[in-house]
Design a protein around this motif. Structure first.
Motif, PDB file in Angstrom:
ATOM      1  N   PRO A   1      -3.333  -0.339  -3.137  1.00 23.62           N
ATOM      2  CA  PRO A   1      -4.188   0.704  -2.575  1.00 23.62           C
ATOM      3  C   PRO A   1      -3.407   1.992  -2.294  1.00 23.62           C
ATOM      4  CG  PRO A   1      -4.530  -1.390  -1.443  1.00 23.62           C
ATOM      5  CD  PRO A   1      -3.332  -1.565  -2.318  1.00 23.62           C
ATOM      6  N   LEU A   2      -4.049   3.135  -2.581  1.00 25.12           N
ATOM      7  CA  LEU A   2      -3.446   4.447  -2.367  1.00 25.12           C
ATOM      8  C   LEU A   2      -4.273   5.218  -1.351  1.00 25.12           C
ATOM      9  CD1 LEU A   2      -1.496   6.783  -3.074  1.00 25.12           C
ATOM     10  CD2 LEU A   2      -3.072   7.400  -4.931  1.00 25.12           C
ATOM     11  N   LEU A   3      -3.611   5.645  -0.273  1.00 22.19           N
ATOM     12  CA  LEU A   3      -4.225   6.513   0.727  1.00 22.19           C
ATOM     13  C   LEU A   3      -3.599   7.894   0.641  1.00 22.19           C
ATOM     14  CD1 LEU A   3      -6.010   6.999   3.281  1.00 22.19           C
ATOM     15  CD2 LEU A   3      -4.033   6.241   4.640  1.00 22.19           C
TER      16      LEU A   3
ATOM     17  N   ALA B   1       0.864  -1.187   0.000  1.00 26.41           N
ATOM     18  CA  ALA B   1       0.000   0.000   0.000  1.00 26.41           C
ATOM     19  C   ALA B   1       0.893   1.226   0.000  1.00 26.41           C
ATOM     20  CB  ALA B   1      -0.935   0.012   1.201  1.00 26.41           C
ATOM     21  N   VAL B   2       0.346   2.354  -0.462  1.00 28.38           N
ATOM     22  CA  VAL B   2       1.103   3.614  -0.545  1.00 28.38           C
ATOM     23  C   VAL B   2       0.310   4.709   0.147  1.00 28.38           C
ATOM     24  CG1 VAL B   2       2.009   5.397  -2.098  1.00 28.38           C
ATOM     25  CG2 VAL B   2       2.247   2.969  -2.709  1.00 28.38           C
ATOM     26  N   VAL B   3       1.018   5.493   0.973  1.00 27.80           N
ATOM     27  CA  VAL B   3       0.427   6.694   1.573  1.00 27.80           C
ATOM     28  C   VAL B   3       1.166   7.902   1.005  1.00 27.80           C
ATOM     29  CG1 VAL B   3      -0.129   7.950   3.675  1.00 27.80           C
ATOM     30  CG2 VAL B   3      -0.072   5.437   3.703  1.00 27.80           C
ATOM     31  N   VAL B   4       0.437   8.804   0.383  1.00 29.04           N
ATOM     32  CA  VAL B   4       0.986  10.028  -0.185  1.00 29.04           C
ATOM     33  C   VAL B   4       0.540  11.200   0.677  1.00 29.04           C
ATOM     34  CG1 VAL B   4       0.805  11.620  -2.121  1.00 29.04           C
ATOM     35  CG2 VAL B   4       1.188   9.202  -2.555  1.00 29.04           C
TER      36      VAL B   4
ATOM     37  N   SER C   1      -1.916   8.069  -8.697  1.00 26.18           N
ATOM     38  CA  SER C   1      -3.177   7.344  -8.562  1.00 26.18           C
ATOM     39  C   SER C   1      -3.359   6.326  -9.680  1.00 26.18           C
ATOM     40  CB  SER C   1      -4.344   8.339  -8.553  1.00 26.18           C
ATOM     41  OG  SER C   1      -5.581   7.662  -8.515  1.00 26.18           O
ATOM     42  N   ARG C   2      -3.085   6.744 -10.913  1.00 21.79           N
ATOM     43  CA  ARG C   2      -3.234   5.817 -12.039  1.00 21.79           C
ATOM     44  C   ARG C   2      -2.256   4.652 -11.929  1.00 21.79           C
ATOM     45  NH1 ARG C   2      -4.424  10.719 -14.891  1.00 21.79           N
ATOM     46  NH2 ARG C   2      -2.220  11.086 -15.369  1.00 21.79           N
ATOM     47  N   TYR C   3      -1.022   4.951 -11.552  1.00 21.66           N
ATOM     48  CA  TYR C   3      -0.016   3.901 -11.431  1.00 21.66           C
ATOM     49  C   TYR C   3      -0.409   2.886 -10.357  1.00 21.66           C
ATOM     50  CZ  TYR C   3       4.275   1.515 -10.109  1.00 21.66           C
ATOM     51  OH  TYR C   3       5.202   0.541  -9.786  1.00 21.66           O
ATOM     52  N   CYS C   4      -0.832   3.365  -9.191  1.00 16.06           N
ATOM     53  CA  CYS C   4      -1.208   2.454  -8.108  1.00 16.06           C
ATOM     54  C   CYS C   4      -2.402   1.586  -8.516  1.00 16.06           C
ATOM     55  CB  CYS C   4      -1.529   3.236  -6.840  1.00 16.06           C
ATOM     56  SG  CYS C   4      -0.069   3.926  -6.023  1.00 16.06           S
TER      57      CYS C   4
END
Length: 365
Positions: free
Chosen positions: A153-155, A126-129, A144-147
């Motif tokens: 999942p992108l948070l 998962a990724v948190v930006v 967002s598109r890459y994830c």
């Protein structure tokens, strides 16, 4: 003394609305998870153009519960930055997961698509930006598109960026979910703690709704693991409903102050943030200076408050130094030694802004 933020000025400005909202809740006799919470959740979701807003007790709970709702489990690798003072890292550790730290861009202090790609290829589940200092991450749409393509999942951590926009969309609507803080000094702040998870997914919204209240599927029936008691109270929700219509106005004032600083602080030792327009809501005005500590000491002598957001990269914190002893992120560490925050909040008067400008320009480096 010029403060870094003046909550008393905000409270005084909105005293009538605050008093009315508190009296309304007290008179109702409903103080937890009632109509005020529902009203604010609906209003904030509408403001962001999102489908769901689920309020919780604070911004850190919002991160943790959102990650759980996204499926993060013990021992998973979760990508995050290390220059945002441990809030996301604390949430990751609370789950039993492991942070994978990404470096940031030296000019704008936020993560890049390249750093996200490196973290994902290194095994992040998962990724948190983090939209830091009020700046919407420039590559958030691409991230967002890459994830989504990688099924990761992108948070979005939007604790410092209420109302910031990219490509006509407000932050909090690019990822699978987003976390917000309503700590009193935020662009949209309560008069106590508060937070929210925002998402367009009904499934994620349902899981967060259960996770914030013991994991109940119905009253006293616990269905979901990893839950807690994390609820925004009715008084804070009512106050936030009064403040929300003034958020854009406050953000505009913050941008005005930031523009004055950028144009009028001309000291040769100072480097300014460059992003302008709706992409930044100027939650903090963070300059860079190779002689940061000397500048801060000088400002103290002329009664101008300043702060460092943030002085210690997460992986260098005492609680983690034995786990990440060999890690070094060049840009993150450079920024930690150079950044300094100047006062910037909507209630600042023009004279107060001028005083800060004069003080910085008057520094004999």
């Amino acid at each position: 003394m010029q403060q870094i933020n003046n909550l008393a000025a905000k409270i005084n400005k909105f005293q009538t609305q605050i008093t009315a909202s508190v009296q309304r809740v007290v008179a109702s006799g409903w103080v937890v998870l009632g109509p005020e919470v529902k009203r604010f959740e609906a209003s904030f979701a509408q403001y962001l153009n999102a489908n769901h807003c689920i309020t919780v007790a604070n911004g850190t709970d919002a991160i943790e519960l959102a990650l759980k709702a996204l499926g993060v489990q013990k021992n998973d690798l979760v990508a995050t930055v290390a220059n945002a003072s441990m809030y996301t890292t604390t949430s990751i550790l609370a789950i039993g997961a492991t942070p994978v730290f990404m470096d940031v861009n030296l000019d704008n202090h936020v993560v890049t698509l390249a750093d996200v790609k490196h973290a994902v290829t290194s095994g992040a589940k998962a990724v948190v930006v983090t939209h830091l200092y009020g700046l919407a991450v420039p590559e958030i749409a691409e991230i967002s598109r890459y994830c989504a393509e990688q099924n990761v999942p992108l948070l979005e951590d939007c604790a410092q960026a209420h109302g910031a926009e990219r490509e006509g969309k407000r932050v909090g609507t690019f990822g699978d979910a987003a976390s917000f803080s309503f700590y009193p000094t935020k662009n949209l702040g309560a008069l106590g703690d508060g937070g929210a998870v925002v998402t367009n997914s009904p499934e994620i919204a349902q899981r967060v709704t259960q996770l914030r209240q013991y994991g109940w599927s119905s009253k006293y029936c616990v269905e979901l693991e990893g839950a807690r008691n994390s609820r925004l109270d009715e008084i804070q929700a009512a106050i936030l409903s009064e403040f929300l219509p003034h958020l854009d106005e406050g953000n505009s004032r913050r941008r005005e102050i930031a523009t004055r600083y950028r144009n009028e602080i001309t000291h040769h030792e100072i480097r300014h943030p460059q992003e302008q327009g709706k992409a930044s809501v100027a939650h903090l005005y963070v300059i860079k200076c190779l002689k940061r500590d000397a500048l801060q000491r000088y400002l103290r002598t002329v009664e101008i408050a300043s702060d460092v957001h943030y002085p210690i990269p997460d992986y260098k914190q005492p609680v983690l130094e034995h786990s990440f002893g060999t890690l070094s992120l060049k840009n993150t560490e450079t920024l930690a030694s150079e950044i300094l925050t100047l006062p910037c909040y909507p209630e600042m008067t023009d004279k107060e802004v001028s005083n800060v400008i004069a003080a910085v320009n008057g520094w004999a480096a």
